[in-house]
Scaffold this active site. Sequence first.
Site, PDB file in Angstrom:
ATOM      1  N   GLU A  20       3.389  75.078 -75.726  1.00 26.62           N
ATOM      2  CA  GLU A  20       2.795  75.384 -74.421  1.00 26.62           C
ATOM      3  C   GLU A  20       3.568  76.494 -73.710  1.00 26.62           C
ATOM      4  O   GLU A  20       2.988  77.387 -73.093  1.00 26.62           O
ATOM      5  CB  GLU A  20       2.715  74.104 -73.577  1.00 26.62           C
ATOM      6  CG  GLU A  20       1.727  73.123 -74.204  1.00 26.62           C
ATOM      7  CD  GLU A  20       1.450  71.856 -73.412  1.00 26.62           C
ATOM      8  OE1 GLU A  20       0.419  71.224 -73.678  1.00 26.62           O
ATOM      9  OE2 GLU A  20       2.250  71.493 -72.540  1.00 26.62           O
ATOM     10  N   GLY A  39      10.530  57.321 -63.624  1.00 28.74           N
ATOM     11  CA  GLY A  39       9.657  58.182 -64.435  1.00 28.74           C
ATOM     12  C   GLY A  39       8.332  57.445 -64.641  1.00 28.74           C
ATOM     13  O   GLY A  39       7.954  56.565 -63.860  1.00 28.74           O
ATOM     14  N   ALA A  76       4.147  59.960 -72.437  1.00 30.19           N
ATOM     15  CA  ALA A  76       3.876  59.273 -71.179  1.00 30.19           C
ATOM     16  C   ALA A  76       3.105  57.951 -71.374  1.00 30.19           C
ATOM     17  O   ALA A  76       3.420  56.936 -70.738  1.00 30.19           O
ATOM     18  CB  ALA A  76       3.105  60.203 -70.247  1.00 30.19           C
TER      19      ALA A  76
END
Length: 431
Positions: free
Chosen positions: A175, A18, A321
């Site tokens: 979103e 990831g 992230a």
Amino acid sequence: MMNIPDSSNPRVVIIGGGFAGVAIAQKLKNKAFQVVLLDKHNYHNFQPLMYQVATGGLESGSIAYPMRKIIKEHREAFFRMTLVEQIDTENKKVITDIGTIYYDYLVIATGSTNNYFGNKEIEKNSMVMKTIPEALNLRSLILENFELALQTNDMNERKALMNFVIVGAGPTGVELAGALAEMKNAVFPKDYPDLDISMMEINLVQGSDNILDAMSKKSSKAAEKFLKDLGVKIHLKTIVTNYDGKKIETKGGLSFDTHAVIWSAGVKGAPIEGMPQTLDRASRIRVNEFNQVEGFTDVFALGDVAAMYGEKYQYGHPMMAQPAIQQGNLLAENLERLTKKQSLKKFIYNDKGSMATIGRNKAVVDLPKLHFNGVFAWFVWMFVHLFSLIGFKNKTLVFWSWVYNYFVFDRESRVIIRPYRKNRDIKPQDN
Ligand SMILES: Cc1cc2nc3c(=O)[nH]c(=O)nc-3n(C[C@H](O)[C@H](O)[C@H](O)COP(=O)(O)OP(=O)(O)OC[C@H]3O[C@@H](n4cnc5c(N)ncnc54)[C@H](O)[C@@H]3O)c2cc1C
């Protein structure tokens, strides 16, 4: 069999490709290490754009990047597609479904998994979006529900098929709600002229009294207004208690008949068997300021699966992230320092801010000292996401899809490639 050759360099085994795993693998390029990257998928998944795959705005290939391409030009790096099953720190080995591999340094970067807070019914019946196959399942379900709505004359059933309930109003829930609302307004009326699209509902359920409650008050309020303008119904201070596949129930007595509940209300660490003693309350592995797992000097955890408690981040860094990437980058440097017997550098998170988009021309951005929203924020959101995608091809694909969707008001990828069978007994154990 792993079939990884012996090396005169120390071997770094990285579990998970990831954001964190890829960051450290890239930083270790052509350094004096043998790098072995393990992941159950053969691609890196750019999770922040997954909701666009689920709503037909992007093809799945444009957010997936081949793991082998990431390490292609590395002198001594290997990738194996495998599910890691267990870690044996006593014997310094990692046990996988294709064999065992020994390590000199072990990096656990397995990310997070969905947290249903123990509710098995919700786990069985709701949709989630942690992987690309799950995003494709969701895309199929949305479209299949519309096809089924056309086939029934029972108005209650039709309404339930056109009712989408999203639980959890963090960035993912917000979103997704915005994207569904845009489909309702611009795509579905053209696709289903024989259905009364005003029957479609998008209900966003949030336990706390704000949506996007990790963002500033200003951004939270602006996002709420954007969503309401798009027709999304927001239910604050509402705790979901059950979903049996047909009816969703909440603590306050509110309930909806719905065939689509999307669960985005919680995540927890996805640790591997073998180190249970070091987990915190969110199943994250406790690490020190060098990302060393407590009690070890040669085992590290990074990103979502790591809990580094500190003065500013009392319960660890946000599961986003940037902390994962920054920890991966620093650990590459620290591994070199470790082999040179130099002192290690402490991790200090450089918070670059956070953002969410609600739809066309609508986004909210929180920078450390500035909060803004609207059209400019939307361009900032797009630029940051395009820039962060790995690979020129993916950047180009996403860019052109956005340009096309913007001018044509379309979602080209609204196709059922792989039908999804709701309520099947076996759910993909995929995270
Ligand atoms: C829908 C969604 C939207 C998001 N949007 C944003 C956003 O807009 N901004 C933001 O900053 N963050 C966002 N996030 C969060 C962000 O994606 C994560 O914080 C980030 O991916 C964490 O990086 P990581 O490397 O720790 O884990 P991940 O990126 O999740 O990577 C973990 C990897 O480990 C692999 N793996 C796990 N277990 C095993 C095993 N047993 N064997 C082999 N391989 C294994 C997985 O396949 C995966 O490739 C979003 C997340 C989701 C789900």
